[in-house]
Design an enzyme around this catalytic site. Structure first.
Site, mmCIF file in Angstrom:
data_model
loop_
_atom_site.group_PDB
_atom_site.id
_atom_site.type_symbol
_atom_site.label_atom_id
_atom_site.label_comp_id
_atom_site.label_asym_id
_atom_site.label_seq_id
_atom_site.Cartn_x
_atom_site.Cartn_y
_atom_site.Cartn_z
ATOM 1 N N GLY A 187 -49.142 144.254 -47.049
ATOM 2 C CA GLY A 187 -48.328 143.403 -46.174
ATOM 3 C C GLY A 187 -48.399 141.908 -46.432
ATOM 4 O O GLY A 187 -47.418 141.192 -46.241
ATOM 5 N N ASP B 195 -52.443 143.022 -35.104
ATOM 6 C CA ASP B 195 -51.887 143.823 -34.030
ATOM 7 C C ASP B 195 -53.042 144.307 -33.143
ATOM 8 O O ASP B 195 -53.503 143.565 -32.271
ATOM 9 C CB ASP B 195 -51.115 144.962 -34.709
ATOM 10 C CG ASP B 195 -50.122 145.659 -33.806
ATOM 11 O OD1 ASP B 195 -50.411 145.817 -32.623
ATOM 12 O OD2 ASP B 195 -49.058 146.063 -34.301
HETATM 13 C C1 PRP Z 1 -50.462 146.476 -41.178
HETATM 14 C C2 PRP Z 1 -50.454 144.971 -41.288
HETATM 15 C C3 PRP Z 1 -51.883 144.601 -41.029
HETATM 16 C C4 PRP Z 1 -52.350 145.664 -40.044
HETATM 17 C C5 PRP Z 1 -52.378 145.077 -38.661
HETATM 18 O O1 PRP Z 1 -50.927 147.022 -42.394
HETATM 19 O O2 PRP Z 1 -50.045 144.580 -42.582
HETATM 20 O O3 PRP Z 1 -52.646 144.693 -42.221
HETATM 21 O O4 PRP Z 1 -51.380 146.725 -40.125
HETATM 22 O O5 PRP Z 1 -52.615 146.066 -37.698
HETATM 23 P P1 PRP Z 1 -53.955 146.182 -36.840
HETATM 24 O O6 PRP Z 1 -54.286 144.808 -36.327
HETATM 25 O O7 PRP Z 1 -53.548 147.105 -35.726
HETATM 26 O O8 PRP Z 1 -55.021 146.768 -37.692
HETATM 27 P P2 PRP Z 1 -50.725 148.564 -42.782
HETATM 28 O O9 PRP Z 1 -51.928 149.335 -42.395
HETATM 29 O O10 PRP Z 1 -49.413 149.033 -42.244
HETATM 30 O O11 PRP Z 1 -50.669 148.541 -44.375
HETATM 31 P P3 PRP Z 1 -49.643 147.687 -45.259
HETATM 32 O O12 PRP Z 1 -50.087 146.257 -45.209
HETATM 33 O O13 PRP Z 1 -49.760 148.273 -46.621
HETATM 34 O O14 PRP Z 1 -48.279 147.862 -44.670
HETATM 35 MN MN MN Z 2 -51.470 145.361 -43.928
#
Ligand code: PRP
Ligand code: MN
Ligand code: MG
Length: 188
Positions: free
Chosen positions: A48, A107
């Site tokens: 991300g 998040d």
């Molecule tokens: C998403 C985002 C953050 C994380 C935040 O990553 O990019 O890294 O979730 O969420 P949290 O605070 O609830 O942990 P994801 O796990 O979707 O992987 P990605 O970055 O590859 O999309």
């Molecule tokens: Mn992520």
């Protein structure tokens, strides 16, 4: 629809607004790290953070190292499973270094609390967090920064599932230059 723009209900932050805010964050970081003896390490959380990291470090006017970690907790869905996994670790040895964890969004806080514990155990001398978006309404875990570490955030994000500028739904939409909300029909 095959036209990417047609999948988006509304834009929350435009490319120009993001660029302006990234410049401000980079200026703060440049100022705050200007007296550090060792170059900080910007650690992007893949996937991300890839665009934000790239734009941010180009605006930081100090020597800085760049590395990635990969952490996954959402799979292909829209809800955190609460158990982030470090599936790819750092290349750089961060012992005694100032680390800036770079995220697209905070998040629940699960990803960051897992990563901070991990970097702390490797002996980072400070751990800061720089996130483009922060969704405090969804926080489940409070994370503590390390040493002189600070929290930098671009925007407070309302409680929508947002995509673009690195943020995905099922690995798509990361390439949008802005952050927006998907049309509900795109989830099914
Ligand atoms: C998403 C985002 C953050 C994380 C935040 O990553 O990019 O890294 O979730 O969420 P949290 O605070 O609830 O942990 P994801 O796990 O979707 O992987 P990605 O970055 O590859 O999309
Ligand atoms: Mn992520
Ligand atoms: Mg994701």
């Amino acid at each position: 629809a095959t036209n990417l723009e047609d999948h988006i209900e509304k834009i929350l932050w435009t490319e120009q607004q993001i660029s302006q805010r990234v410049s401000e964050l980079a200026s703060q970081i440049t100022l705050n790290f200007s007296s550090c003896k060792s170059a900080p390490v910007a650690v992007g959380v893949a996937t991300g953070a890839f665009l934000f990291l790239a734009d941010l470090v180009r605006k930081i006017k100090l020597p800085i190292s760049v590395d990635f970690v990969r952490v996954e907790s959402y799979g292909s869905g829209t809800v955190s499973n609460g158990k982030p996994k470090i599936s790819c670790d750092l290349k750089i040895d961060v012992t005694g270094k100032h680390v800036i964890l770079v995220e697209d969004i905070v998040d629940t806080g699960n990803t960051l609390s897992c990563l901070i514990a991990h970097l702390k155990s490797k002996g980072a001398s400070s751990i800061s967090v720089c996130t483009l978006l922060d969704k405090p309404s969804k926080r489940k875990v409070n994370f503590e920064l390390v040493g002189e570490g600070k929290f930098y955030r671009g925007f407070e994000c309302p409680d929508y599932f947002v995509v673009g500028y690195g943020l995905d739904f099922a690995e798509l939409y990361r390439n949008l230059p802005y952050v927006g909300v998907l049309k509900p029909e795109m989830y099914s």
